[in-house]
Design a protein around this motif. Structure first.
Motif, PDB file in Angstrom:
ATOM      1  N   MET A   1      34.339  51.045  48.954  1.00  0.00           N
ATOM      2  CA  MET A   1      33.576  50.937  50.200  1.00  0.00           C
ATOM      3  C   MET A   1      32.072  50.917  49.896  1.00  0.00           C
ATOM      4  O   MET A   1      31.632  51.433  48.876  1.00  0.00           O
ATOM      5  N   THR A   2      31.331  50.330  50.803  1.00  0.00           N
ATOM      6  CA  THR A   2      29.890  50.160  50.634  1.00  0.00           C
ATOM      7  C   THR A   2      29.128  51.158  51.491  1.00  0.00           C
ATOM      8  O   THR A   2      29.428  51.344  52.673  1.00  0.00           O
ATOM      9  N   ASP A   3      28.142  51.813  50.876  1.00  0.00           N
ATOM     10  CA  ASP A   3      27.286  52.742  51.610  1.00  0.00           C
ATOM     11  C   ASP A   3      26.001  52.026  52.006  1.00  0.00           C
ATOM     12  O   ASP A   3      25.253  51.552  51.141  1.00  0.00           O
ATOM     13  N   VAL A   4      25.750  51.945  53.298  1.00  0.00           N
ATOM     14  CA  VAL A   4      24.579  51.234  53.813  1.00  0.00           C
ATOM     15  C   VAL A   4      23.718  52.200  54.611  1.00  0.00           C
ATOM     16  O   VAL A   4      24.204  52.883  55.520  1.00  0.00           O
ATOM     17  N   LEU A  49      29.747  48.230  60.964  1.00  0.00           N
ATOM     18  CA  LEU A  49      29.985  48.448  59.538  1.00  0.00           C
ATOM     19  C   LEU A  49      31.125  49.448  59.325  1.00  0.00           C
ATOM     20  O   LEU A  49      31.994  49.242  58.476  1.00  0.00           O
ATOM     21  N   SER A  54      32.994  49.919  55.804  1.00  0.00           N
ATOM     22  CA  SER A  54      31.834  50.401  55.061  1.00  0.00           C
ATOM     23  C   SER A  54      31.513  51.830  55.489  1.00  0.00           C
ATOM     24  O   SER A  54      32.088  52.346  56.459  1.00  0.00           O
ATOM     25  N   ARG A  55      30.584  52.455  54.756  1.00  0.00           N
ATOM     26  CA  ARG A  55      30.187  53.825  55.079  1.00  0.00           C
ATOM     27  C   ARG A  55      28.704  53.839  55.423  1.00  0.00           C
ATOM     28  O   ARG A  55      27.862  54.045  54.554  1.00  0.00           O
ATOM     29  N   ASP A 128      24.006  51.549  48.621  1.00  0.00           N
ATOM     30  CA  ASP A 128      24.103  50.219  48.021  1.00  0.00           C
ATOM     31  C   ASP A 128      23.156  49.226  48.659  1.00  0.00           C
ATOM     32  O   ASP A 128      22.868  48.173  48.069  1.00  0.00           O
ATOM     33  N   HIS A 260      28.856  43.447  55.279  1.00  0.00           N
ATOM     34  CA  HIS A 260      30.125  43.926  54.720  1.00  0.00           C
ATOM     35  C   HIS A 260      30.778  42.861  53.836  1.00  0.00           C
ATOM     36  O   HIS A 260      31.262  43.161  52.733  1.00  0.00           O
ATOM     37  N   PHE A 263      29.167  42.402  50.332  1.00  0.00           N
ATOM     38  CA  PHE A 263      29.545  43.413  49.350  1.00  0.00           C
ATOM     39  C   PHE A 263      31.013  43.321  48.966  1.00  0.00           C
ATOM     40  O   PHE A 263      31.431  43.921  47.972  1.00  0.00           O
TER      41      PHE A 263
END
Length: 300
Positions: A1-4, A49, A54-55, A128, A260, A263
């Motif tokens: 998962m992607t941290d934004v 997100l 995503s996170r 990220d 999202h 990534f």
């Protein structure tokens, strides 16, 4: 998962739908549909997100009123980290009254807690990407501090995404200073023309890339979107036609889908196709929960 890290505006939208005209002065109209939504560009993008997996962590200002509590509680419950949201004492969250017509929408906004305050201390550590959402709606972002944060993210190899929206205020110089640090600039067709000074959308997108952004994605409603990156010819990415029920927040959900997908390994045109689908899921539903559930279904 992607941290934004999502830096921007928190607004509670009072949305009145099904209207066929504005009320005359002194007149009361009854709206067939209404919803109170925890939104703003940063709110909607964070929710989108999270729905996609995503996170996101939201950074913004709210007040100490009941609507501020509603905003934070809703985002918390939907998987958005609100631990960096700052509560302004003796202030209200920003509020917008939205009036929806068949083919148009208008807003009256009170900026509340976002009018004053420095940007909370944030760094790229643990993230990220940075998304600056609704710049023109968040006066606390107008200045060198926002540019310094974007510069640090970019220097650390963490892409910066920017969506200015277009609201009254002295924010254009900040947007211009941000562009050299921006991976992708999002704008709708009217915003792209105003930001670039070009009537033609291809010229507008290419001008904004020449002004500093690595890429520009222009959201053009039922025409889909235009992707320009300065490396190849600008590309139109079509969307499926849909009957719009409510377009509030659609651009923010588009942005969330694009980020999202990037990534997840998609190139920009493929990410734009995902973003189009997210926007379509949003406009074909009225209730915010239904919008988010439809967006979440896209990730399955």
């Amino acid at each position: 998962m992607t941290d934004v890290l999502v830096l921007g505006d928190a607004i509670v939208d009072a949305v009145f739908a099904g209207l066929d005209r504005y009320p005359d002065r002194g007149e009361e109209l009854v709206a067939p549909s209404f919803e109170l939504r925890p939104g703003g560009s940063a709110g909607y993008a964070s929710l989108g997100l999270a729905a996609l997996g995503s996170r996101p962590a939201a950074v913004t200002y709210v007040g100490d009123d009941v609507l501020s509590t509603h905003w934070r509680t809703f985002l918390d419950a939907r998987g958005v980290d609100t631990s960096r949201v700052v509560e302004q004492p003796d202030a209200t969250v920003s509020v917008a009254a939205g009036f929806l017509f068949e083919s148009d929408r208008s807003f009256v906004t009170h900026r509340g807690a976002m009018t004053d305050g420095a940007i909370p201390a944030v760094t790229p550590d643990g993230f990220d990407a940075l998304f600056v959402a609704g710049l023109s709606q968040a006066p606390y972002l107008w200045g060198d501090d926002a540019v310094a944060i974007a510069r640090e993210f970019s220097a650390r190899g963490r892409p910066v995404f920017l969506d200015t929206n277009w609201s009254p205020g002295d924010w254009l110089s900040t947007a211009e200073a941000l562009l050299p640090h921006v991976d992708t600039l999002f704008a709708n067709d009217a915003e792209a023309r105003r930001l670039s000074g070009c009537d033609d959308l291809v010229a507008a997108a290419e001008t904004l890339v020449a002004d500093g952004a690595d890429a520009c994605v222009v959201k053009a409603g039922d025409r889909g979107c235009l992707v320009a990156d300065g490396q190849s010819e600008a590309t139109w990415v079509e969307t499926e036609p849909a009957a719009s029920v409510d377009a509030c927040g659609a651009g923010d959900f588009f942005d969330a889908g694009f980020i999202h997908a990037r990534f997840a390994g998609a190139d920009r045109p493929a990410a734009a196709a995902v973003a189009n689908r997210c926007a379509r899921a949003a406009i074909t539903n009225f209730e915010l929960r239904a919008k988010l559930d439809a967006i979440a279904d896209l990730s399955e």
